[in-house]
Write an enzyme that holds these catalytic residues in place. Structure first.
Site, PDB file in Angstrom:
ATOM      1  N   VAL A  92       1.015  -1.293   0.041  1.00 33.26           N
ATOM      2  CA  VAL A  92      -0.070   0.029   0.125  1.00 33.26           C
ATOM      3  C   VAL A  92       0.969   1.273   0.094  1.00 33.26           C
ATOM      4  O   VAL A  92       0.557   1.985  -0.833  1.00 33.26           O
ATOM      5  CB  VAL A  92      -0.865  -0.001   1.220  1.00 33.26           C
ATOM      6  CG1 VAL A  92      -1.884   1.415   1.225  1.00 33.26           C
ATOM      7  CG2 VAL A  92      -1.711  -1.223   0.998  1.00 33.26           C
ATOM      8  N   ALA A  93       1.777   1.369   1.021  1.00 31.54           N
ATOM      9  CA  ALA A  93       2.548   2.619   1.145  1.00 31.54           C
ATOM     10  C   ALA A  93       3.914   2.555   1.984  1.00 31.54           C
ATOM     11  O   ALA A  93       3.779   1.261   2.750  1.00 31.54           O
ATOM     12  CB  ALA A  93       1.669   3.669   1.772  1.00 31.54           C
ATOM     13  N   GLY A  95       5.335   4.122   4.647  1.00 39.53           N
ATOM     14  CA  GLY A  95       5.429   5.540   5.512  1.00 39.53           C
ATOM     15  C   GLY A  95       6.955   5.723   6.128  1.00 39.53           C
ATOM     16  O   GLY A  95       7.711   4.834   5.802  1.00 39.53           O
ATOM     17  N   SER A  96       6.959   6.742   6.941  1.00 40.60           N
ATOM     18  CA  SER A  96       8.240   7.096   7.489  1.00 40.60           C
ATOM     19  C   SER A  96       8.736   5.848   8.571  1.00 40.60           C
ATOM     20  O   SER A  96       9.980   5.925   9.107  1.00 40.60           O
ATOM     21  CB  SER A  96       8.270   8.415   8.171  1.00 40.60           C
ATOM     22  OG  SER A  96       7.178   8.491   9.190  1.00 40.60           O
ATOM     23  N   GLY A  98       6.708   2.492   8.888  1.00 43.63           N
ATOM     24  CA  GLY A  98       6.655   1.164   8.385  1.00 43.63           C
ATOM     25  C   GLY A  98       6.286   1.048   7.172  1.00 43.63           C
ATOM     26  O   GLY A  98       6.004   2.229   6.538  1.00 43.63           O
ATOM     27  N   THR A  99       6.097  -0.101   6.896  1.00 41.49           N
ATOM     28  CA  THR A  99       5.500  -0.355   5.512  1.00 41.49           C
ATOM     29  C   THR A  99       4.108  -0.918   5.611  1.00 41.49           C
ATOM     30  O   THR A  99       3.806  -1.560   6.688  1.00 41.49           O
ATOM     31  CB  THR A  99       6.395  -1.405   4.695  1.00 41.49           C
ATOM     32  OG1 THR A  99       7.741  -0.827   4.547  1.00 41.49           O
ATOM     33  CG2 THR A  99       5.644  -1.695   3.354  1.00 41.49           C
ATOM     34  N   LYS A 115       0.319  -2.530   9.311  1.00 41.41           N
ATOM     35  CA  LYS A 115       1.592  -1.631   9.268  1.00 41.41           C
ATOM     36  C   LYS A 115       2.603  -2.620   9.905  1.00 41.41           C
ATOM     37  O   LYS A 115       2.528  -3.030  10.981  1.00 41.41           O
ATOM     38  CB  LYS A 115       1.515  -0.343   9.900  1.00 41.41           C
ATOM     39  CG  LYS A 115       2.454   0.469  10.295  1.00 41.41           C
ATOM     40  CD  LYS A 115       1.784   1.915  10.319  1.00 41.41           C
ATOM     41  CE  LYS A 115       2.685   2.697  11.215  1.00 41.41           C
ATOM     42  NZ  LYS A 115       1.971   4.132  11.263  1.00 41.41           N
ATOM     43  N   ASP A 209      -0.460  15.142  14.105  1.00 42.45           N
ATOM     44  CA  ASP A 209       0.130  15.104  12.913  1.00 42.45           C
ATOM     45  C   ASP A 209      -1.310  15.166  11.905  1.00 42.45           C
ATOM     46  O   ASP A 209      -1.338  14.146  11.123  1.00 42.45           O
ATOM     47  CB  ASP A 209       0.884  13.824  12.827  1.00 42.45           C
ATOM     48  CG  ASP A 209       1.856  13.732  11.405  1.00 42.45           C
ATOM     49  OD1 ASP A 209       1.880  15.090  10.902  1.00 42.45           O
ATOM     50  OD2 ASP A 209       2.274  12.790  11.259  1.00 42.45           O
TER      51      ASP A 209
END
Ligand SMILES: Nc1ncnc2c1ncn2[C@@H]1O[C@H](COP(=O)(O)OP(=O)(O)OP(=O)(O)O)[C@@H](O)[C@H]1O
Length: 390
Positions: A92-93, A95-96, A98-99, A115, A209
């Site tokens: 999916v993505a 992130g800073s 995790g994946t 995640k 955030d």
């Protein structure tokens, strides 16, 4: 991308929070590679049939190796039987932290997002406390516009945080595809976010955030705030000082190192609504928080002439440099002219689908990145059509 910093100088990506564990964690980390871990390891290629509790191996006895016990109790060692039946459907993505993977929970026949966070990375960045707080906060919050936690557990080298998969993607992708939104849509999204922030703040939680990338869309296009990785509890009257968040969304009192409190989230909401309505951020990004603070101080935050006077007023009252004068209570919004006729009720807000979000959009697709799989526990290296863990 989120970032934290506890003092002057450039803000590094999401560092210090868990100060108390710093030195011994570093010592532990230096030994982590060779540390024996008595965790049940799934064997790739095993049958998909769920194992009953009676067949499960016993929990490892005390003392557990530190690399495991450090993450307890938020990340239990062994997933429940149904969680052992996960199949990777795709990437999916990244992130800073995790994946994020899309997985099929075979037991429940449900598509979820997981995640995957490397433990070593958590310890290297000294974010153990923060990481555990993320899970405990997400477990506590139950709100129609918050993306709730499904489950969390740990493997030998990774932490896993599972929740429902949001097929409609995130608000950032939708905004990029749409350019900007009509005021009616901005009003609806704003009302949903107002309800969420009021709810979180009533619980003492500061999100820290709030940004488009952290807002997922459900299948009817309504919002789900996610990523509590920088969130923290703050008692009434207490103040925070850690410089953290995402530069473009950070309130001036956060950029300057505090003291700050929940009002900082309302500034971030102002930045977000400005960008949703205009297609542009009110202030261009700077390289670090010092430069960003200068830009924020110099900016007048004037709304484009295309904004209605009501929207311009709302933004001026959210993007107010003095947090004491910033809008921040539910009654401020209920009585605001921009929200005239809006019922601040989650059921009523969700009554209709959000047309712009559910209409097919040309979305940016993140191609699966094989490099991101190489770093995982071997059970995660299974190809997408194989069960995981095995
Ligand atoms: N449940 C989900 N369903 C669909 N997509 C998701 C889900 N969770 C996360 N994503 C996607 O993955 C992206 C990164 O997720 P998340 O923000 O939780 O990771 P992170 O490591 O904390 O990243 P960052 O620090 O960059 O915000 C999100 O912007 C979103 O696009």
């Amino acid at each position: 991308m989120g970032a934290t910093s506890s003092g002057p100088g450039p803000a590094p990506a999401r560092p210090p929070q868990g100060r108390a564990v710093g030195s011994w964690v570093r010592a532990l980390l230096s030994r982590a590679g060779s540390m024996p871990v008595s965790v049940p390891v799934p064997v790739p290629g095993l049958a998909l049939a769920p194992r009953g509790p009676a067949e499960e191996p016993p929990l490892p006895g005390w003392p557990l190796p530190q690399l495991v016990s450090l993450f307890l109790p938020e990340f239990p060692v062994r997933p429940s039987a149904r969680q052992q039946q996960l199949k990777i459907l795709g990437f999916v993505a990244k992130g800073s932290f995790g994946t994020i993977l899309k997985v099929l929970d075979c037991g429940r026949e449900k598509v979820c997002a997981v995640k995957v966070v490397p433990k070593v990375e958590v310890l290297r960045r000294d974010t153990l406390k923060q990481c555990k707080e993320e899970v405990s906060i997400q477990r506590q919050v139950r709100h129609p516009f918050v993306h709730g936690l499904g489950d969390s557990w740990q493997g030998q080298r990774h932490l896993f945080i599972m929740c429902t998969y949001c097929s409609t993607g995130d608000l950032h992708a939708l905004w990029r595809a749409a350019g900007c939104f009509a005021e009616a849509t901005v009003r609806l999204f704003a009302a949903e976010l107002v309800l969420v922030l009021v709810y979180l703040h009533d619980l003492g939680i500061m999100h820290r955030d709030v940004k488009m990338e952290n807002i997922l869309l459900d299948e009817r296009g309504h919002l789900k705030l996610t990523d509590f990785g920088l969130s923290r509890y703050l008692q009434w009257g207490e103040r925070a000082h850690t410089i953290c968040g995402t530069l473009q969304y950070m309130a001036p009192e956060v950029l300057s190192g505090g003291p700050y409190s929940h009002a900082a989230d309302w500034w971030s909401l102002g930045v977000l609504l400005f960008a949703l309505a205009s297609g542009e951020f009110p202030v261009a990004p700077a390289g670090d928080h010092v430069a960003m603070l200068e830009r924020v101080k110099q900016s007048s935050y004037e709304s484009p002439p295309a904004f209605s006077p009501e929207l311009a007023r709302l933004l001026a009252e959210l993007l107010c440099h003095n947090p004491l004068y910033r809008l921040r209570y539910l009654h401020h919004f209920q009585g605001h002219p921009f929200f005239r006729g809006v019922a601040f009720d989650a059921d009523l807000l969700q009554k209709d689908p959000v047309v712009v979000a559910v209409a097919p959009q040309p979305r940016e697709q993140s191609p699966p990145d094989p490099a991101t799989f190489a770093d995982f526990d071997y059970d995660l290296a299974a190809s997408p059509d194989r069960p995981w863990p095995g």
